[in-house]
Design a protein around this motif. Structure first.
Motif, PDB file in Angstrom:
ATOM      1  N   HIS A  13       0.837  -1.200   0.000  1.00 45.61           N
ATOM      2  CA  HIS A  13       0.000   0.000   0.000  1.00 45.61           C
ATOM      3  C   HIS A  13       0.870   1.249   0.000  1.00 45.61           C
ATOM      4  O   HIS A  13       0.590   2.202  -0.738  1.00 45.61           O
ATOM      5  CB  HIS A  13      -0.927   0.012   1.211  1.00 45.61           C
ATOM      6  N   LEU A  17       1.153   4.218  -2.800  1.00 50.32           N
ATOM      7  CA  LEU A  17       1.034   5.640  -2.483  1.00 50.32           C
ATOM      8  C   LEU A  17       2.247   6.421  -2.979  1.00 50.32           C
ATOM      9  O   LEU A  17       2.110   7.524  -3.522  1.00 50.32           O
ATOM     10  CB  LEU A  17       0.872   5.840  -0.977  1.00 50.32           C
ATOM     11  N   TYR A  20       2.119   6.772  -6.747  1.00 49.15           N
ATOM     12  CA  TYR A  20       1.081   7.736  -7.106  1.00 49.15           C
ATOM     13  C   TYR A  20       1.539   9.162  -6.819  1.00 49.15           C
ATOM     14  O   TYR A  20       1.333  10.063  -7.640  1.00 49.15           O
ATOM     15  CB  TYR A  20      -0.218   7.429  -6.361  1.00 49.15           C
ATOM     16  N   CYS A  21       2.186   9.382  -5.685  1.00 48.70           N
ATOM     17  CA  CYS A  21       2.676  10.722  -5.355  1.00 48.70           C
ATOM     18  C   CYS A  21       3.734  11.185  -6.347  1.00 48.70           C
ATOM     19  O   CYS A  21       3.762  12.366  -6.725  1.00 48.70           O
ATOM     20  CB  CYS A  21       3.239  10.748  -3.938  1.00 48.70           C
ATOM     21  N   SER A  57      -6.820  13.255  -5.747  1.00 50.67           N
ATOM     22  CA  SER A  57      -5.704  12.556  -5.110  1.00 50.67           C
ATOM     23  C   SER A  57      -6.088  12.040  -3.733  1.00 50.67           C
ATOM     24  O   SER A  57      -5.682  10.945  -3.340  1.00 50.67           O
ATOM     25  CB  SER A  57      -4.486  13.477  -4.992  1.00 50.67           C
ATOM     26  N   THR A  61      -5.694   8.175  -3.025  1.00 48.40           N
ATOM     27  CA  THR A  61      -4.791   7.702  -1.976  1.00 48.40           C
ATOM     28  C   THR A  61      -5.565   7.068  -0.825  1.00 48.40           C
ATOM     29  O   THR A  61      -5.105   6.098  -0.226  1.00 48.40           O
ATOM     30  CB  THR A  61      -3.887   8.824  -1.438  1.00 48.40           C
ATOM     31  N   SER A  92       5.166   4.432   4.872  1.00 53.15           N
ATOM     32  CA  SER A  92       5.132   5.738   4.201  1.00 53.15           C
ATOM     33  C   SER A  92       6.083   6.729   4.868  1.00 53.15           C
ATOM     34  O   SER A  92       6.774   7.492   4.193  1.00 53.15           O
ATOM     35  CB  SER A  92       3.712   6.298   4.191  1.00 53.15           C
TER      36      SER A  92
END
Length: 108
Positions: A13, A17, A20-21, A57, A61, A92
């Protein structure tokens, strides 16, 4: 669910993220090149696009990080869901620290 599986799901996950960022950062850097004019209409459009991208977003997210834990919670596996969310957050934060260290090394 085994602890190893929970940690790996959190890692996956967090990787989703992070990717995607990176894609959104790339998009936003290139959008600034597209809108190099400083007219009022362009500024209004930039603000609208920024907020729209921000909201989309947040939805994406949120679904990357929370969709599976929410489905576990609906199946009464709340403890596993909470551990996956915590694992995702910790991974993260680790990725953020790595990015900050890399940025610091590159700039100094």
């Amino acid at each position: 669910m085994k602890v190893k599986n929970i940690i790996l799901k959190g890692l996956y996950h967090a990787l989703g993220l992070a990717v995607y960022c990176i894609l959104i950062s790339f998009l936003m850097n290139n959008l600034s090149k597209l809108f190099s004019n400083t007219g009022t209409t362009i500024n209004l459009l930039q603000g609208f696009m920024f907020l729209t991208i921000f909201l989309i977003s947040a939805l994406i997210t949120g679904s990357i990080a929370l969709a599976y834990p929410i489905s576990l919670a609906f199946r009464k596996k709340i403890r596993e869901a909470a551990f996956i969310v915590v694992s995702t957050v910790l991974w993260s934060v680790l990725f953020l620290i790595i990015a900050l260290v890399v940025a610091f090394i590159i700039n100094y």
